[in-house]
Design an enzyme around this catalytic site. Sequence first.
Site, PDB file in Angstrom:
ATOM      1  N   GLY A  11       0.835  -1.210   0.000  1.00 13.31           N
ATOM      2  CA  GLY A  11       0.000   0.000   0.000  1.00 13.31           C
ATOM      3  C   GLY A  11       0.864   1.252   0.000  1.00 13.31           C
ATOM      4  O   GLY A  11       2.097   1.172   0.012  1.00 13.31           O
ATOM      5  N   ASP A  35      -3.104 -12.766   3.677  1.00 15.94           N
ATOM      6  CA  ASP A  35      -4.414 -12.118   3.749  1.00 15.94           C
ATOM      7  C   ASP A  35      -4.790 -12.039   5.224  1.00 15.94           C
ATOM      8  O   ASP A  35      -4.915 -13.079   5.896  1.00 15.94           O
ATOM      9  CB  ASP A  35      -5.437 -12.954   2.953  1.00 15.94           C
ATOM     10  CG  ASP A  35      -6.797 -12.286   2.906  1.00 15.94           C
ATOM     11  OD1 ASP A  35      -7.162 -11.560   3.854  1.00 15.94           O
ATOM     12  OD2 ASP A  35      -7.501 -12.492   1.907  1.00 15.94           O
ATOM     13  N   VAL A  36      -4.971 -10.829   5.738  1.00 15.67           N
ATOM     14  CA  VAL A  36      -5.211 -10.689   7.190  1.00 15.67           C
ATOM     15  C   VAL A  36      -6.531 -11.297   7.632  1.00 15.67           C
ATOM     16  O   VAL A  36      -6.735 -11.534   8.832  1.00 15.67           O
ATOM     17  CB  VAL A  36      -5.147  -9.203   7.668  1.00 15.67           C
ATOM     18  CG1 VAL A  36      -3.750  -8.636   7.514  1.00 15.67           C
ATOM     19  CG2 VAL A  36      -6.181  -8.340   6.969  1.00 15.67           C
ATOM     20  N   ALA A  59      -6.192  -2.472   5.007  1.00 14.17           N
ATOM     21  CA  ALA A  59      -7.523  -1.911   5.260  1.00 14.17           C
ATOM     22  C   ALA A  59      -8.364  -2.017   4.007  1.00 14.17           C
ATOM     23  O   ALA A  59      -7.845  -2.083   2.892  1.00 14.17           O
ATOM     24  CB  ALA A  59      -7.408  -0.442   5.672  1.00 14.17           C
ATOM     25  N   TYR A 127     -17.568   3.183   7.219  1.00 13.21           N
ATOM     26  CA  TYR A 127     -16.115   2.945   7.252  1.00 13.21           C
ATOM     27  C   TYR A 127     -15.560   3.333   8.626  1.00 13.21           C
ATOM     28  O   TYR A 127     -14.812   2.569   9.244  1.00 13.21           O
ATOM     29  CB  TYR A 127     -15.437   3.753   6.141  1.00 13.21           C
ATOM     30  CG  TYR A 127     -13.942   3.856   6.308  1.00 13.21           C
ATOM     31  CD1 TYR A 127     -13.122   2.740   6.161  1.00 13.21           C
ATOM     32  CD2 TYR A 127     -13.331   5.079   6.621  1.00 13.21           C
ATOM     33  CE1 TYR A 127     -11.751   2.838   6.326  1.00 13.21           C
ATOM     34  CE2 TYR A 127     -11.962   5.176   6.774  1.00 13.21           C
ATOM     35  CZ  TYR A 127     -11.172   4.051   6.633  1.00 13.21           C
ATOM     36  OH  TYR A 127      -9.819   4.149   6.806  1.00 13.21           O
TER      37      TYR A 127
END
Length: 292
Positions: A11, A35-36, A59, A127
């Site tokens: 990111g 992948d979290v 995120a 969000y």
Amino acid sequence: MHRILLLGASGQLGTDLRRVLPAPALVPLTRGELDVTDPDAVARALEAHRPAWVVNTAAFHRVDDIERDEASARMAFAVNAEAVGALARACERRRTRLLSLSTDYVFGGGPPGPYAEEAPPFPVNTYGRSKLEGERLVRAAGPDHVVVRSSGLYGVAGSSGKGGNFVETMLRLARAGRDITVVDDQILGPTYTADLAAAIARLVAADPPGGIYHLTNAGACSWFEFSHRIFALAGLKPKLEPTTSTAYRAPARRPAHSVLANTRAAALGLPPLRPWPEALEAYLRAKGHIAA
Ligand SMILES: NC(=O)c1ccc[n+]([C@@H]2O[C@H](COP(=O)([O-])OP(=O)(O)OC[C@H]3O[C@@H](n4cnc5c(N)ncnc54)[C@H](OP(=O)(O)O)[C@@H]3O)[C@@H](O)[C@H]2O)c1
């Protein structure tokens, strides 16, 4: 040297963290590598690398999609809340410290900022609620974990999740000869990810007490003022008009004033991030938009 596992490493913030976190100790993992939302993969990574710190930048933050689309809202809670909570608990079991990124969008529904770290959060969109739930789960997992809130990020790598960043969007529109309308009733502290990454590296090196830290470039402006400065620095003269959030009609409401006071970092003796106009100029130079 203590090992640091960096998640979301491709990111815009992740890319700058790769440059400043200490090289031999850093294990950067992109979404393709970890992948979290996969707790087994997270457990395997913690077991394999045995880090002292995990820095989580991952995120899902397409703010308008999250507001209008049920599947995006579910994804936001999966990535920003449930996965972060599971990660925090897994870190706690291994006595690994977690630093996880959050946002100024946890504020906005109460009195206007600047907000210190202990100000009561009051998000105005889905969000923001997903990130606040992530914060709550991190703090519930253990008192040593750290949440860093920042705002209005722009970095050389650009955000893949958002398709670039605000500065690049403004420059593209201006170069295409478009008239540009930008809200002037949302006040924030726009932050250059290179500066945020350096501040995070200093925070980790300081072995700080757990809890929330605000880290943003100093000062505040509206998105309109920010655009105005982008064009002034880049030597562009598009037709730029201010508008209001009501007239702009974005699907998700935004905070009117979400400036973050960086009080806890200052109390630790860490230097403040430079004022946002200087940071913006440094970004434009780094991207080659203005001469170095
Ligand atoms: N951007 C802003 O204005 C802003 C403001 C305040 C706070 N923040 C917070 O700051 C942090 C960094 O933001 P950013 O602008 O650097 O975002 P970004 O450029 O979009 O980077 C986020 C990274 O997370 C990765 N990711 C998404 N889902 C994942 C998953 N399930 N598992 C692992 N990795 C995943 C993405 O991978 P892919 O590229 O493969 O999708 C991307 O590399 C985030 O926590 C964000 O909420 C951002």
